[in-house]
Design an enzyme around this catalytic site. Structure first.
Site, PDB file in Angstrom:
ATOM      1  N   HIS A   1       0.817  -1.389   0.042  1.00  0.00           N
ATOM      2  CA  HIS A   1       0.079   0.156  -0.180  1.00  0.00           C
ATOM      3  C   HIS A   1       0.960   1.291  -0.050  1.00  0.00           C
ATOM      4  O   HIS A   1       2.065   1.058  -0.010  1.00  0.00           O
ATOM      5  CB  HIS A   1      -0.996   0.098   1.216  1.00  0.00           C
ATOM      6  CG  HIS A   1      -0.493  -0.022   2.633  1.00  0.00           C
ATOM      7  ND1 HIS A   1       0.376   0.872   3.132  1.00  0.00           N
ATOM      8  CD2 HIS A   1      -0.237  -1.148   3.448  1.00  0.00           C
ATOM      9  CE1 HIS A   1       0.983   0.520   4.249  1.00  0.00           C
ATOM     10  NE2 HIS A   1       0.301  -0.733   4.467  1.00  0.00           N
TER      11      HIS A   1
ATOM     12  N   HIS B   1       3.796   1.541   2.331  1.00  0.00           N
ATOM     13  CA  HIS B   1       5.329   0.783   2.016  1.00  0.00           C
ATOM     14  C   HIS B   1       5.965   1.641   0.833  1.00  0.00           C
ATOM     15  O   HIS B   1       7.124   1.693   0.605  1.00  0.00           O
ATOM     16  CB  HIS B   1       4.835  -0.598   1.371  1.00  0.00           C
ATOM     17  CG  HIS B   1       4.055  -1.518   2.347  1.00  0.00           C
ATOM     18  ND1 HIS B   1       2.754  -1.906   1.908  1.00  0.00           N
ATOM     19  CD2 HIS B   1       3.949  -1.751   3.685  1.00  0.00           C
ATOM     20  CE1 HIS B   1       2.282  -2.826   2.964  1.00  0.00           C
ATOM     21  NE2 HIS B   1       3.111  -2.473   4.230  1.00  0.00           N
TER      22      HIS B   1
ATOM     23  N   HIS C   1      -3.077  -1.563  16.400  1.00  0.00           N
ATOM     24  CA  HIS C   1      -4.014  -2.717  15.902  1.00  0.00           C
ATOM     25  C   HIS C   1      -5.313  -2.932  16.905  1.00  0.00           C
ATOM     26  O   HIS C   1      -5.497  -3.915  17.453  1.00  0.00           O
ATOM     27  CB  HIS C   1      -3.345  -4.062  15.841  1.00  0.00           C
ATOM     28  CG  HIS C   1      -2.119  -3.799  14.765  1.00  0.00           C
ATOM     29  ND1 HIS C   1      -0.875  -3.646  15.259  1.00  0.00           N
ATOM     30  CD2 HIS C   1      -2.142  -4.017  13.520  1.00  0.00           C
ATOM     31  CE1 HIS C   1      -0.086  -3.680  14.129  1.00  0.00           C
ATOM     32  NE2 HIS C   1      -0.806  -3.632  13.098  1.00  0.00           N
TER      33      HIS C   1
ATOM     34  N   LYS D   1      -6.404   7.234   9.863  1.00  0.00           N
ATOM     35  CA  LYS D   1      -5.310   6.135   9.566  1.00  0.00           C
ATOM     36  C   LYS D   1      -5.818   5.306   8.615  1.00  0.00           C
ATOM     37  O   LYS D   1      -7.113   5.227   8.269  1.00  0.00           O
ATOM     38  CB  LYS D   1      -5.228   5.618  10.920  1.00  0.00           C
ATOM     39  CG  LYS D   1      -3.945   5.309  11.410  1.00  0.00           C
ATOM     40  CD  LYS D   1      -3.954   4.232  12.591  1.00  0.00           C
ATOM     41  CE  LYS D   1      -2.841   3.455  12.207  1.00  0.00           C
ATOM     42  NZ  LYS D   1      -3.107   1.977  12.770  1.00  0.00           N
TER      43      LYS D   1
ATOM     44  N   CYS E   1      -3.907  -3.274  21.526  1.00  0.00           N
ATOM     45  CA  CYS E   1      -2.685  -2.377  21.076  1.00  0.00           C
ATOM     46  C   CYS E   1      -3.089  -1.286  20.322  1.00  0.00           C
ATOM     47  O   CYS E   1      -4.148  -1.440  19.141  1.00  0.00           O
ATOM     48  CB  CYS E   1      -1.843  -3.568  19.996  1.00  0.00           C
ATOM     49  SG  CYS E   1      -0.734  -2.576  18.802  1.00  0.00           S
TER      50      CYS E   1
ATOM     51  N   CYS F   1       1.612  -6.527  15.409  1.00  0.00           N
ATOM     52  CA  CYS F   1       2.995  -5.933  15.515  1.00  0.00           C
ATOM     53  C   CYS F   1       3.971  -7.215  15.689  1.00  0.00           C
ATOM     54  O   CYS F   1       5.229  -6.734  15.472  1.00  0.00           O
ATOM     55  CB  CYS F   1       3.229  -5.112  16.606  1.00  0.00           C
ATOM     56  SG  CYS F   1       2.292  -3.672  16.719  1.00  0.00           S
TER      57      CYS F   1
ATOM     58  N   LYS G   1      -7.979  -1.237   6.444  1.00  0.00           N
ATOM     59  CA  LYS G   1      -8.732  -2.074   5.578  1.00  0.00           C
ATOM     60  C   LYS G   1     -10.186  -1.861   6.105  1.00  0.00           C
ATOM     61  O   LYS G   1     -11.180  -1.733   5.236  1.00  0.00           O
ATOM     62  CB  LYS G   1      -8.226  -3.461   5.669  1.00  0.00           C
ATOM     63  CG  LYS G   1      -7.051  -3.935   4.766  1.00  0.00           C
ATOM     64  CD  LYS G   1      -6.877  -5.193   4.986  1.00  0.00           C
ATOM     65  CE  LYS G   1      -5.179  -5.588   4.574  1.00  0.00           C
ATOM     66  NZ  LYS G   1      -4.821  -6.780   5.379  1.00  0.00           N
TER      67      LYS G   1
ATOM     68  N   CYS H   1       0.853  -8.937  20.676  1.00  0.00           N
ATOM     69  CA  CYS H   1      -0.079  -8.189  19.743  1.00  0.00           C
ATOM     70  C   CYS H   1       0.506  -9.040  18.481  1.00  0.00           C
ATOM     71  O   CYS H   1       1.627  -8.510  17.993  1.00  0.00           O
ATOM     72  CB  CYS H   1       0.214  -6.749  19.580  1.00  0.00           C
ATOM     73  SG  CYS H   1      -0.625  -6.214  18.175  1.00  0.00           S
TER      74      CYS H   1
END
Ligand code: MSP
Length: 470
Positions: free
Chosen positions: A19, A22, A147, A294, A144, A130, A297, A127
């Site tokens: 995405h 990256h 996440h 943020k 977390c 991570c 998905k 988590c």
């Protein structure tokens, strides 16, 4: 003598699809790799995929295939995405490569022989997003913060620990000294120093119940914690990729802010323990936010590299990524903002200038015989400090705006072709646009070459504009 330049991106988790996050790090690394090649340095640009760990094992199991099969299916997606963005990586490392695994084992054996590991009970929260342990204070309502949708699991198991705390005084000494500090930008150096001074616990480096990993050499029923295995990729590539031995230590590790600690403390301590030279510099950037949110998905706002290249072309996408690169602060991006920027800078400004100059050159056929390849010092500095937005802005102001201003002031289209004033004005504008292209080469390689091609060959019939309006 040529200098060497070894640059790396984080190796991306294989269970995700590429995405824009990256893309941000990878394009930045590519710009620097290309720029150093342009300066005739010897470059080694490394990227790849992080393939071990619980997350991968779980996804593969859901799909009813082995983790290795899963990785072999997905890894090419990253390679492909980078090739589509004209990323000039020299090697794509995969942590399931047995040659990497061998170096990981050797490095851990050195740490073991040095007496820097011990066995203990680990109790804490894990988590899986991570792939790391969290302390209770790091969790927000039991989740977390990175996440929130994933469950953190309380774990209690036997682990091998690395004596991270032993290396804290040395790390503080290195980071505090300007000459040996390797953490950039400055804010991150301060952040890491404060955390180091607040006290650091040893870290667990093995897993008792995660099968998808490299066996720990001295207790083979344990696997090496995925982060330890992953960090070693930077070094392992220089041990097994042919002709790259001389590239260690890395000149620049690029990374996002969420993995600062791993790259500036854990990695360096491991290297100190194994007696290996430390990387020279790490640069930590912030995040892309999509229209103030943020990327996730579940929100459905994830932007993929192909979405960008379909809309803006390869160079357009690279330009937009570089222009909005998040240095100290998160950078708010979105398709609509990208469109505005693309139209303003590339279609209406640079692209239009190229078309106008080319058209004006129709009968004169002015050619640039030889361009001085010299790079402006200020630009060099800005680029090497990852100030892409400022660096590009500087080139627009210095060369492109100048050419536009000259055209508007002297209106050469009103002059007859025979008028020497016309050739003079045009030659000056062409000179400026060629200098701009030479500086923008690392950012937009194909378009810059095209511009240089047009104005070194003389007038050309262009089938379509360099940057069509969107
Ligand atoms: N596998 C680990 C890294 C191991 S390196 C030894 C990992 N992988 S990841 O797939 O999650 O990629 C993380 C990297 O992607 C970040 O460090 C950053 O470079 C990039 N980004 C992910 N999301 C991002 C944004 N929203 N914005 C900018 N970059 C971000 O962590």
């Amino acid at each position: 003598m040529k200098s060497k330049f070894f640059i790396t991106t984080p190796i991306y988790y294989i269970n995700d699809v590429p995405h824009i996050g990256h893309t941000c790090t990878t394009v930045a690394a590519d710009i620097l790799a290309r720029f150093h090649r342009q300066l005739e340095d010897e470059v080694f640009f490394l990227t790849g995929t992080d393939e071990h760990g619980q997350k991968v094992a779980e996804v593969a199991e859901k799909q009813g295939i082995s983790p290795q099969e899963y990785c072999d299916q997905i890894a090419p997606r990253f390679e492909e995405a980078w090739k589509n963005l004209n990323i000039s990586f020299d090697f794509f490392i995969r942590t399931t490569d047995p040659r990497h695994e061998k170096v990981v084992v050797e490095l851990l054996e050195k740490i073991y022989q040095n007496g820097d590991v011990y066995k203990d009970k680990y109790e804490g929260y894990y988590c899986i997003g991570c792939e790391s342990f969290k302390t209770e204070t790091e969790l927000v309502d039991g989740h977390c913060p990175l996440h929130p949708a994933a469950q953190t699991v309380k774990k209690s198991e036997d682990n091998w620990f690395f004596k991270l705390s032993k290396y804290v005084p040395k790390l503080i000494e290195l980071i505090e000294d300007e000459k040996t500090n390797y953490i950039f930008p400055e804010g991150k150096r301060k952040e890491v120093l404060a955390k180091l001074k607040a006290g650091v616990n040893d870290i667990s480096i093995s897993r008792e119940n995660v099968e998808w990993g490299i066996p720990l050499p001295w207790e083979k029923s344990h696997t090496i914690y995925v982060w330890i295995d992953a960090l070693i990729n930077y070094y392992s590539a220089t041990r097994f990729v042919e002709g790259k031995e001389g590239f260690w230590p890395a000149d620049l590790h690029l990374l996002g802010k969420e993995i600062l600690w791993f790259h500036t403390v854990i990695w360096q301590a491991m290297l100190l323990s194994a007696g290996i030279e430390l990387p020279k510099k790490t640069y930590t950037h912030s995040f892309y936010m999509i229209d103030g949110q943020k990327m996730s998905k579940s929100i459905g706002n994830v932007i993929s590299p192909s979405q960008l290249t379909d809309l803006f072309g390869v160079d357009g996408a690279r330009y937009l990524i570089a222009r909005s690169f998040p240095n100290e602060n998160d950078s708010d991006v979105g398709i609509e903002r990208f469109k505005e920027r693309y139209n303003a800078d590339l279609a209406n400004n640079l692209g239009n200038l190229v078309s106008r100059l080319n058209k004006l050159n129709e009968n004169l056929d002015i050619k640039f015989e030889k361009l001085d390849n010299k790079i402006d010092e200020k630009f060099d500095n800005l680029l090497n400090n990852l100030r892409f937005d400022e660096a590009i802005g500087y080139i627009f102001e210095t060369y492109i705006d100048k050419a536009n201003a000259n055209l508007n002031q002297f209106t050469p289209w009103k002059l007859a072709d025979e008028d020497p004033k016309k050739s003079e004005i045009l030659a000056d504008c062409i000179f400026n646009i060629c200098l701009a292209a030479n500086h923008l080469k690392a950012i937009m390689p194909e378009s810059a070459d095209k511009i240089l091609d047009i104005f070194t060959q003389g007038h050309q019939v262009l089938e379509k504009p360099l940057f069509g309006r969107i």
